[in-house]
Design a protein around this motif. Structure first.
Motif, mmCIF file in Angstrom:
data_model
loop_
_atom_site.group_PDB
_atom_site.id
_atom_site.type_symbol
_atom_site.label_atom_id
_atom_site.label_comp_id
_atom_site.label_asym_id
_atom_site.label_seq_id
_atom_site.Cartn_x
_atom_site.Cartn_y
_atom_site.Cartn_z
ATOM 1 N N GLY A 170 30.489 45.073 29.540
ATOM 2 C CA GLY A 170 30.432 43.788 30.230
ATOM 3 C C GLY A 170 31.803 43.321 30.685
ATOM 4 O O GLY A 170 31.957 42.771 31.778
ATOM 5 N N TYR A 171 32.822 43.583 29.863
ATOM 6 C CA TYR A 171 34.196 43.219 30.234
ATOM 7 C C TYR A 171 34.626 44.003 31.477
ATOM 8 O O TYR A 171 35.249 43.450 32.382
ATOM 9 C CB TYR A 171 35.149 43.504 29.086
ATOM 10 N N VAL A 172 34.290 45.298 31.508
ATOM 11 C CA VAL A 172 34.632 46.113 32.677
ATOM 12 C C VAL A 172 33.927 45.557 33.912
ATOM 13 O O VAL A 172 34.535 45.416 34.981
ATOM 14 C CB VAL A 172 34.264 47.601 32.444
ATOM 15 N N TYR A 173 32.657 45.231 33.786
ATOM 16 C CA TYR A 173 31.906 44.674 34.908
ATOM 17 C C TYR A 173 32.546 43.378 35.394
ATOM 18 O O TYR A 173 32.753 43.188 36.597
ATOM 19 C CB TYR A 173 30.463 44.388 34.516
ATOM 20 N N LEU A 174 32.840 42.463 34.451
ATOM 21 C CA LEU A 174 33.414 41.178 34.851
ATOM 22 C C LEU A 174 34.750 41.384 35.561
ATOM 23 O O LEU A 174 34.999 40.785 36.615
ATOM 24 C CB LEU A 174 33.576 40.258 33.634
ATOM 25 N N ARG A 175 35.590 42.222 35.006
ATOM 26 C CA ARG A 175 36.895 42.472 35.651
ATOM 27 C C ARG A 175 36.703 43.103 37.033
ATOM 28 O O ARG A 175 37.417 42.777 37.980
ATOM 29 C CB ARG A 175 37.769 43.330 34.755
ATOM 30 N N SER A 176 35.725 43.994 37.169
ATOM 31 C CA SER A 176 35.446 44.615 38.471
ATOM 32 C C SER A 176 34.983 43.576 39.487
ATOM 33 O O SER A 176 35.184 43.739 40.681
ATOM 34 C CB SER A 176 34.379 45.703 38.334
ATOM 35 N N LEU A 177 34.364 42.515 38.979
ATOM 36 C CA LEU A 177 33.890 41.429 39.843
ATOM 37 C C LEU A 177 34.979 40.377 40.091
ATOM 38 O O LEU A 177 34.733 39.386 40.769
ATOM 39 C CB LEU A 177 32.662 40.758 39.211
ATOM 40 N N GLY A 178 36.159 40.587 39.498
ATOM 41 C CA GLY A 178 37.238 39.623 39.664
ATOM 42 C C GLY A 178 37.102 38.404 38.773
ATOM 43 O O GLY A 178 37.686 37.358 39.040
ATOM 44 N N ILE A 179 36.331 38.545 37.679
ATOM 45 C CA ILE A 179 36.088 37.435 36.746
ATOM 46 C C ILE A 179 36.822 37.724 35.449
ATOM 47 O O ILE A 179 36.679 38.808 34.876
ATOM 48 C CB ILE A 179 34.572 37.264 36.480
ATOM 49 N N GLU A 180 37.593 36.766 34.986
ATOM 50 C CA GLU A 180 38.314 36.907 33.718
ATOM 51 C C GLU A 180 37.313 36.753 32.569
ATOM 52 O O GLU A 180 36.682 35.712 32.427
ATOM 53 C CB GLU A 180 39.397 35.833 33.612
ATOM 54 N N PRO A 181 37.148 37.789 31.744
ATOM 55 C CA PRO A 181 36.219 37.661 30.613
ATOM 56 C C PRO A 181 36.824 36.789 29.513
ATOM 57 O O PRO A 181 38.027 36.557 29.484
ATOM 58 C CB PRO A 181 36.042 39.098 30.130
ATOM 59 N N PRO A 182 35.988 36.320 28.590
ATOM 60 C CA PRO A 182 36.512 35.532 27.475
ATOM 61 C C PRO A 182 37.455 36.381 26.620
ATOM 62 O O PRO A 182 37.303 37.601 26.549
ATOM 63 C CB PRO A 182 35.275 35.138 26.671
#
Length: 163
Positions: free
Chosen positions: A145-157
């Motif tokens: 999920g962290y990889v996905y969020l970063r790929s989407l340009g979203i900073e994970p928690p």
């Protein structure tokens, strides 16, 4: 000749293990929340499952497995039945399963933690190792999920902020 004393104190109590696990669950919930609705269900990297499917897997394992441990039921793992269409449905079920986990976890005695149990009729390990598997599996999928969020340009928690 020097001798080494054998430790007789318990390293961690069941309550501490549950608190640790629930900290991970809280963090995974925040990862679910961070996804935009569409991407939660559709976005993937390198052919991996979308995060909604990973969340459904996590929801489908922990509560039912703990119930099976308590009832000494070794039925096979089944992910069928929960097919959410919205992030809200996933979060609602996540919260419901958190209560299921608390309920069944608190029924497992310290002594039972050492007993071998054939989880889902496939994984024959001491109960505590099965529980550690649930936590490890969640951490593994949350990493995706962290990889996905970063790929989407979203900073994970932050991974260390579990509560």
């Amino acid at each position: 000749m020097a001798t080494t004393a054998t430790a007789t104190k318990q390293f961690m109590t069941s309550d501490q293990l549950l608190e640790h696990w629930q900290g991970h669950r809280n963090l995974t919930r925040r990862v679910i929340e961070a996804f935009p609705e569409k991407e939660l269900f559709e976005f993937s990297v390198a052919g991996m499952r979308p995060f909604a499917k990973l969340a459904v897997e996590l929801i489908s394992i922990a509560g039912p497995a703990l119930k099976g441990i308590n009832e000494k039921n070794m039925e096979a793992y089944n992910e069928e039945g929960f097919n959410p269409k919205t992030k809200e449905e996933i979060l609602k079920k996540w919260d419901e399963e958190t209560e299921v986990i608390n309920h069944y976890f608190n029924q497992i005695s310290e002594e039972r933690m050492q007993e071998t149990f054939n989880l889902f009729g496939q994984y024959e390990f001491p109960v505590y190792q099965n529980i550690l598997y649930f936590i490890d599996n969640e951490i593994h999928h949350r990493g995706q999920g962290y990889v996905y969020l970063r790929s989407l340009g979203i900073e994970p928690p932050f991974f260390w902020e579990r509560f």
